[in-house]
Scaffold this motif. Structure first.
Motif, mmCIF file in Angstrom:
data_model
loop_
_atom_site.group_PDB
_atom_site.id
_atom_site.type_symbol
_atom_site.label_atom_id
_atom_site.label_comp_id
_atom_site.label_asym_id
_atom_site.label_seq_id
_atom_site.Cartn_x
_atom_site.Cartn_y
_atom_site.Cartn_z
ATOM 1 N N ASN A 82 3.507 19.182 25.772
ATOM 2 C CA ASN A 82 4.090 18.454 24.813
ATOM 3 C C ASN A 82 2.995 18.347 23.701
ATOM 4 O O ASN A 82 3.350 18.500 22.292
ATOM 5 C CB ASN A 82 4.443 17.134 25.150
ATOM 6 N N GLN A 83 1.751 18.067 24.124
ATOM 7 C CA GLN A 83 0.674 18.146 23.003
ATOM 8 C C GLN A 83 0.409 19.327 22.392
ATOM 9 O O GLN A 83 0.390 19.390 20.928
ATOM 10 C CB GLN A 83 -0.724 18.046 23.883
ATOM 11 N N LYS A 86 3.451 19.751 19.767
ATOM 12 C CA LYS A 86 2.989 18.757 18.538
ATOM 13 C C LYS A 86 1.985 19.476 17.636
ATOM 14 O O LYS A 86 2.285 19.484 16.484
ATOM 15 C CB LYS A 86 2.616 17.428 18.884
ATOM 16 N N GLU A 89 3.522 22.657 15.788
ATOM 17 C CA GLU A 89 4.282 22.066 14.658
ATOM 18 C C GLU A 89 3.529 21.659 13.675
ATOM 19 O O GLU A 89 3.590 21.970 12.531
ATOM 20 C CB GLU A 89 5.422 21.168 15.005
ATOM 21 N N LYS A 90 2.651 20.818 13.786
ATOM 22 C CA LYS A 90 1.635 20.476 12.668
ATOM 23 C C LYS A 90 0.813 21.448 12.058
ATOM 24 O O LYS A 90 0.762 21.640 10.716
ATOM 25 C CB LYS A 90 0.704 19.212 13.497
#
Length: 102
Positions: A82-83, A86, A89-90
């Motif tokens: 999950n990290q 994210k 995506e960033k």
């Protein structure tokens, strides 16, 4: 013929963008993500989703309760993934906004 110069400029801009995206992806792939669950299991991944290590404290190993250990490992792995999602995506999402059709 005016359109050709504009097309060449656009191609150069796309090549520059691709180069920047490649560098951003490389940096992301090398970045290390760690999840430490309940202070007994620690998992480490790189940004390209390759597990680099797992540490399990001896007190976490209870032969009569392997289910809990399995669950903690799963939580750690999912937390790291999950990290990474994210951060991807960033990092990479800003490039998609600049490219028509993505």
């Amino acid at each position: 013929m005016r359109g050709m110069g504009n097309m060449q400029g656009m191609m150069k801009q796309m090549q520059k963008l691709q180069k920047e995206m490649g560098k951003a992806q490389e940096a992301l792939n090398e970045k290390v993500f760690t999840a430490n669950i309940s202070q007994v299991v620690e998992v480490t991944f790189t940004g390209d989703k390759k597990m680099q290590g797992i540490k399990i404290k001896p007190e976490a190993v209870d032969p009569d309760d392997l289910e809990t250990l399995e669950e903690v490992i799963m939580l750690g792995v999912n937390d790291c993934l999950n990290q990474i999602a994210k951060e991807t995506e960033k990092t990479m999402g800003k490039y998609a906004k600049g490219i028509p059709g993505l």
